[in-house]
Scaffold this motif. Structure first.
Motif, mmCIF file in Angstrom:
data_model
loop_
_atom_site.group_PDB
_atom_site.id
_atom_site.type_symbol
_atom_site.label_atom_id
_atom_site.label_comp_id
_atom_site.label_asym_id
_atom_site.label_seq_id
_atom_site.Cartn_x
_atom_site.Cartn_y
_atom_site.Cartn_z
ATOM 1 N N ALA A 70 57.990 5.825 41.507
ATOM 2 C CA ALA A 70 58.956 6.891 41.765
ATOM 3 C C ALA A 70 60.378 6.380 41.530
ATOM 4 O O ALA A 70 60.712 5.257 41.904
ATOM 5 C CB ALA A 70 58.809 7.387 43.202
ATOM 6 N N THR A 71 61.203 7.196 40.898
ATOM 7 C CA THR A 71 62.577 6.803 40.592
ATOM 8 C C THR A 71 63.547 7.880 41.055
ATOM 9 O O THR A 71 63.166 9.012 41.344
ATOM 10 C CB THR A 71 62.788 6.595 39.079
ATOM 11 O OG1 THR A 71 62.668 7.864 38.412
ATOM 12 C CG2 THR A 71 61.761 5.635 38.514
ATOM 13 N N GLY A 72 64.803 7.520 41.098
ATOM 14 C CA GLY A 72 65.853 8.501 41.280
ATOM 15 C C GLY A 72 66.168 9.147 39.934
ATOM 16 O O GLY A 72 65.591 8.789 38.900
ATOM 17 N N VAL B 136 73.816 12.375 29.605
ATOM 18 C CA VAL B 136 72.359 12.392 29.429
ATOM 19 C C VAL B 136 71.675 12.156 30.776
ATOM 20 O O VAL B 136 72.171 11.407 31.621
ATOM 21 C CB VAL B 136 71.887 11.314 28.422
ATOM 22 C CG1 VAL B 136 72.402 11.600 27.031
ATOM 23 C CG2 VAL B 136 72.314 9.921 28.882
ATOM 24 N N THR B 137 70.547 12.806 30.964
ATOM 25 C CA THR B 137 69.740 12.574 32.161
ATOM 26 C C THR B 137 68.916 11.313 31.962
ATOM 27 O O THR B 137 68.308 11.120 30.901
ATOM 28 C CB THR B 137 68.800 13.769 32.416
ATOM 29 O OG1 THR B 137 69.592 14.949 32.589
ATOM 30 C CG2 THR B 137 67.961 13.545 33.665
ATOM 31 N N ALA B 138 68.901 10.445 32.977
ATOM 32 C CA ALA B 138 68.165 9.184 32.860
ATOM 33 C C ALA B 138 67.618 8.770 34.221
ATOM 34 O O ALA B 138 68.272 8.956 35.245
ATOM 35 C CB ALA B 138 69.076 8.086 32.314
ATOM 36 N N SER B 139 66.419 8.198 34.208
ATOM 37 C CA SER B 139 65.832 7.664 35.441
ATOM 38 C C SER B 139 65.696 6.149 35.369
ATOM 39 O O SER B 139 65.051 5.538 36.219
ATOM 40 C CB SER B 139 64.456 8.296 35.693
ATOM 41 O OG SER B 139 63.594 8.045 34.595
ATOM 42 N N ALA C 262 79.780 6.253 33.385
ATOM 43 C CA ALA C 262 79.580 6.527 34.808
ATOM 44 C C ALA C 262 78.126 6.900 35.068
ATOM 45 O O ALA C 262 77.465 7.517 34.224
ATOM 46 C CB ALA C 262 80.499 7.650 35.282
ATOM 47 N N VAL C 263 77.647 6.507 36.227
ATOM 48 C CA VAL C 263 76.298 6.862 36.677
ATOM 49 C C VAL C 263 76.448 7.843 37.837
ATOM 50 O O VAL C 263 76.995 7.493 38.887
ATOM 51 C CB VAL C 263 75.506 5.624 37.141
ATOM 52 C CG1 VAL C 263 74.113 6.033 37.623
ATOM 53 C CG2 VAL C 263 75.413 4.601 36.018
ATOM 54 N N ASN C 264 75.983 9.082 37.630
ATOM 55 C CA ASN C 264 76.025 10.102 38.666
ATOM 56 C C ASN C 264 74.621 10.253 39.239
ATOM 57 O O ASN C 264 73.718 10.768 38.576
ATOM 58 C CB ASN C 264 76.483 11.439 38.075
ATOM 59 C CG ASN C 264 77.853 11.354 37.416
ATOM 60 O OD1 ASN C 264 78.866 11.595 38.048
ATOM 61 N ND2 ASN C 264 77.875 11.009 36.128
ATOM 62 N N ILE C 265 74.403 9.755 40.470
ATOM 63 C CA ILE C 265 73.083 9.856 41.096
ATOM 64 C C ILE C 265 72.933 11.263 41.666
ATOM 65 O O ILE C 265 73.681 11.671 42.561
ATOM 66 C CB ILE C 265 72.926 8.814 42.216
ATOM 67 C CG1 ILE C 265 73.096 7.402 41.654
ATOM 68 C CG2 ILE C 265 71.565 8.950 42.892
ATOM 69 C CD1 ILE C 265 73.030 6.317 42.703
ATOM 70 N N LEU C 266 71.981 12.016 41.142
ATOM 71 C CA LEU C 266 71.859 13.418 41.517
ATOM 72 C C LEU C 266 71.293 13.594 42.919
ATOM 73 O O LEU C 266 70.418 12.848 43.359
ATOM 74 C CB LEU C 266 70.978 14.151 40.510
ATOM 75 C CG LEU C 266 71.505 14.206 39.066
ATOM 76 C CD1 LEU C 266 70.638 15.122 38.225
ATOM 77 C CD2 LEU C 266 72.962 14.672 39.037
ATOM 78 N N PRO D 287 68.687 12.142 47.724
ATOM 79 C CA PRO D 287 68.633 12.107 46.261
ATOM 80 C C PRO D 287 67.479 12.916 45.670
ATOM 81 O O PRO D 287 66.459 13.165 46.322
ATOM 82 C CB PRO D 287 68.423 10.613 45.974
ATOM 83 C CG PRO D 287 67.611 10.147 47.150
ATOM 84 C CD PRO D 287 68.144 10.914 48.333
ATOM 85 N N LEU D 288 67.676 13.320 44.440
ATOM 86 C CA LEU D 288 66.600 13.916 43.653
ATOM 87 C C LEU D 288 65.725 12.780 43.132
ATOM 88 O O LEU D 288 66.232 11.745 42.698
ATOM 89 C CB LEU D 288 67.194 14.706 42.476
ATOM 90 C CG LEU D 288 66.215 15.437 41.565
ATOM 91 C CD1 LEU D 288 65.482 16.548 42.313
ATOM 92 C CD2 LEU D 288 66.958 16.017 40.363
#
Length: 313
Positions: free
Chosen positions: A23-25, A41-44, A77-81, A152-153
């Motif tokens: 499982a990841t964020g 871009v969306t990234a896990s 930048a890393v935006n943690i959803l 977090p998502l």
């Protein structure tokens, strides 16, 4: 179970499914293109790397257009959803003309776009780029960060998920609960047992609600208005079983977040509010199923019938 001894025989689909067990964020990585346009871009694949110096990493497929931009960017930048930003994750995962249209953002270090409402944010100088097969691994040196503490998502086995506290971490769980005093009038009186049962049920439900960014009263308001639109605060408390001042505070909070609006002297859900109410119903159903799964359907039916009869008296 799928195993293989020869790396050349690895089934990529099976390999991907096996990786999905971790499982990841979910993050949106952002930067600026040389022409000044915003890239996201969306990234896990985000992860921490070093505390001293403060380094993080993430990876991107080499042959994507966005990856070319990140290869030459000086900052990202890393935006943690947060758990209520699933739509945002889906949006930035798709190729489109202007991903940022319709989304609120602000300018961060190096002109990089950053988003409000996240669980956390890391603004980075590009530190290194490492070859990772069909991916580039980007290492960033953190120069600024924000910790908002929102739930977090998450992503697991191809589906979005949310963080729930493990049952064994709850107060008075496991052996402690089984050793609770069982003597005395209150321990055997049906009324006091019901009060204790409701409190225990809510204590396990409350942490799950935080993943939706709601408290107990706010979620109840959304559920009630989903069934009975147009109620004012006084009419709502009949269904909420909460003091009027708490209901009014919750209504103000929901209005500020554009989940409800005032209409004709009462309150109705917005489109966003109806979507959030659906999330609440899904969460409530999942919690009830988890709670009652150890009981037979006949026991649950009897319990439900007794409750209904008590309410109708």
């Amino acid at each position: 179970m799928t195993t293989t001894e020869n790396p050349q025989q690895i089934d990529q689909k099976a390999f991907r499914r096996a990786l999905g067990n971790f499982a990841t964020g979910v993050t949106i990585i952002t930067t600026r293109a040389p022409d000044g346009s915003c890239v996201g871009v969306t990234a896990s694949s985000f992860n921490s790397l070093s505390m001293d110096p403060p380094l993080i990493l993430w990876s991107s497929i080499k042959d994507t257009p966005s990856c070319k931009v990140f290869e030459s960017s000086t900052h990202f930048a890393v935006n943690i959803l947060a758990s209520d930003q699933m739509e945002m994750s889906n949006h930035f995962a798709r190729q489109q003309e202007d991903k940022f249209a319709g989304f609120e953002w602000e300018e961060g270090v190096g002109g990089v776009p950053i988003f409000p409402g996240c669980a956390g944010r890391f603004q980075c100088e590009t530190h290194d780029k490492l070859d990772g097969g069909d991916h580039w691994i980007f290492v960033g040196k953190v120069v600024m960060f924000d910790d908002y503490g929102r739930s977090p998502l998450c992503f697991h086995q191809g589906s979005y998920s949310m963080v729930f506290s493990h049952p064994e971490t709850f107060p008075n769980s496991g052996k402690e609960a089984s050793q609770a005093p069982g003597q005395g009038r209150m321990s055997n009186h049906a009324f006091f047992l019901m009060l204790r049962a409701v409190r225990a049920y809510q204590e396990r439900y409350r942490p799950k609600l935080t993943t939706l960014g709601l408290n107990l009263v706010e979620s109840r308001i959304l559920l009630v208005l989903n069934e009975f639109a147009g109620l004012d605060a006084e009419e709502l408390v009949v269904h909420l079983h909460t003091p009027i001042n708490e209901a009014r505070e919750a209504l103000l909070s929901l209005r500020d977040r554009e989940l409800i609006r005032v209409e004709g002297g009462g309150h109705v859900l917005t489109d966003l509010g109806r979507s959030k109410a659906d999330d609440c119903w899904g969460l409530a159903e999942a919690h009830a199923q988890e709670t009652f799964e150890r009981f037979s359907s006949e026991e649950v039916d009897t319990f439900t019938r007794v409750l209904r009869e008590l309410i109708s008296q």
